[in-house]
Design a protein around this motif. Sequence first.
Motif, short mmCIF file in Angstrom:
data_model
loop_
_atom_site.label_atom_id
_atom_site.label_comp_id
_atom_site.label_asym_id
_atom_site.label_seq_id
_atom_site.Cartn_x
_atom_site.Cartn_y
_atom_site.Cartn_z
N ASP A 224 57.77 39.93 45.91
CA ASP A 224 57.49 39.18 44.68
C ASP A 224 56.28 38.27 44.86
N ALA A 225 56.20 37.62 46.04
CA ALA A 225 55.07 36.73 46.31
C ALA A 225 53.76 37.52 46.41
N LEU A 226 53.80 38.68 47.04
CA LEU A 226 52.61 39.53 47.12
C LEU A 226 52.17 39.98 45.73
N ASP A 227 53.15 40.40 44.93
CA ASP A 227 52.84 40.86 43.57
C ASP A 227 52.21 39.74 42.76
N ALA A 228 52.79 38.54 42.86
CA ALA A 228 52.24 37.41 42.11
C ALA A 228 50.84 37.06 42.57
N ALA A 229 50.60 37.13 43.88
CA ALA A 229 49.27 36.79 44.40
C ALA A 229 48.21 37.75 43.89
N PHE A 230 48.51 39.04 43.90
CA PHE A 230 47.53 40.02 43.43
C PHE A 230 47.42 40.01 41.91
N ALA A 231 48.53 39.74 41.22
CA ALA A 231 48.46 39.63 39.76
C ALA A 231 47.56 38.48 39.36
N ARG A 232 47.66 37.37 40.09
CA ARG A 232 46.81 36.22 39.77
C ARG A 232 45.34 36.56 39.99
N LEU A 233 45.04 37.30 41.07
CA LEU A 233 43.65 37.69 41.31
C LEU A 233 43.15 38.60 40.20
N ARG A 234 44.02 39.53 39.76
CA ARG A 234 43.62 40.43 38.68
C ARG A 234 43.38 39.66 37.39
N SER A 235 44.26 38.69 37.11
CA SER A 235 44.15 37.96 35.85
C SER A 235 42.97 37.01 35.83
N GLU A 236 42.49 36.61 37.00
CA GLU A 236 41.34 35.72 37.05
C GLU A 236 40.02 36.47 36.98
N ASN A 237 40.11 37.78 36.87
CA ASN A 237 38.92 38.59 36.73
C ASN A 237 38.30 38.32 35.36
N GLU A 238 37.08 37.81 35.34
CA GLU A 238 36.43 37.42 34.09
C GLU A 238 35.99 38.61 33.25
N SER A 239 36.10 39.83 33.78
CA SER A 239 35.63 40.99 33.02
C SER A 239 36.67 41.49 32.03
N SER A 240 37.90 40.94 32.08
CA SER A 240 38.93 41.41 31.15
C SER A 240 39.81 40.24 30.72
#
Length: 303
Positions: free
Chosen positions: A77-93
């Motif tokens: 769950d912690a890994l998923d949240a960490a990568f989800a946060r990186l994806r969501s901080e992507n300014e291209s989407s």
Amino acid sequence: MRRLPPLAAVRVFEAAARHLNFTVAAAELGMTQAAVSYQVKLLEERLGVALFRRDGRGIQLTPAGERAAPQVARGFDALDAAFARLRSENESSMTVSTTQTFANTWLAWRLGGFQMGNPGMAVRLIATDDITDFARDEVDVAIRAGRGPWPGLERHLLFQVDFTPMCSPEFLARHGGSITAEEIVRLPMISPNDPWWPHWLREAGVELDENEIRPGVRLDVQAHEGHAAMAGQGVAMLTPFLWRNDIAQGRLVRLSDQLSTRGYGYWLVYPEERRSVAKIRRFREWLLNEIEEERHDPLRAAP
């Protein structure tokens, strides 16, 4: 240096422990059951301890497996949240989730304006009445109806949800050009068992049994109810803010000046820790400005 077992085997163990079924775990992971059994055996040999025991009903966790399973699940769950946060901080989407009603009556008409102001960004709109789980869903912001507050979420009130009966001009003309509150209950009502009906009618001086099953077409969201009303199928209980363009352009008419409310509002929400993310800040400022401009300019139409 971390002494981790093979992560592929750990991933299989987490799925098998969650389902207590190798076949279901295999289907989730896109593997064969034999491959799941092999990875579990590999992990047990690496650790030197049994994680599952087989019985007549299937598989069960051993005491060692029971101790490990929740910790491994939290780790994933912690890994998923960490990568989800990186994806969501992507300014291209930018991904926005909202109700079907708000998407169809208001946001979908205007969201292109935000994208045009941010031409390098791909903007995605998800129209669903399911409540967003920011820890699981790849969503940047959500616009939801309710009372709030929601723990852990920053929230901004967009507008209060009020309601009043509306119909098409043609429907009104067929019924003499005016319809009183007392007459409404004898006419086709759209979603007649919506709890908004007895609430509004009571405030208009008409008592209605909330438990009585009344005839009429029953629809699941206000967006559908409004379009059914425009098609002349009856009287719908609608929120004027969401239908102001249709009212201004003569597709809907209000039957009364009375507005009722049950304390709900539409809110922009997102995780508190993400309030300073640049794209969320820009969307928040754009949305609040759009709402404010429309609130002060009743004749302002969507692009």
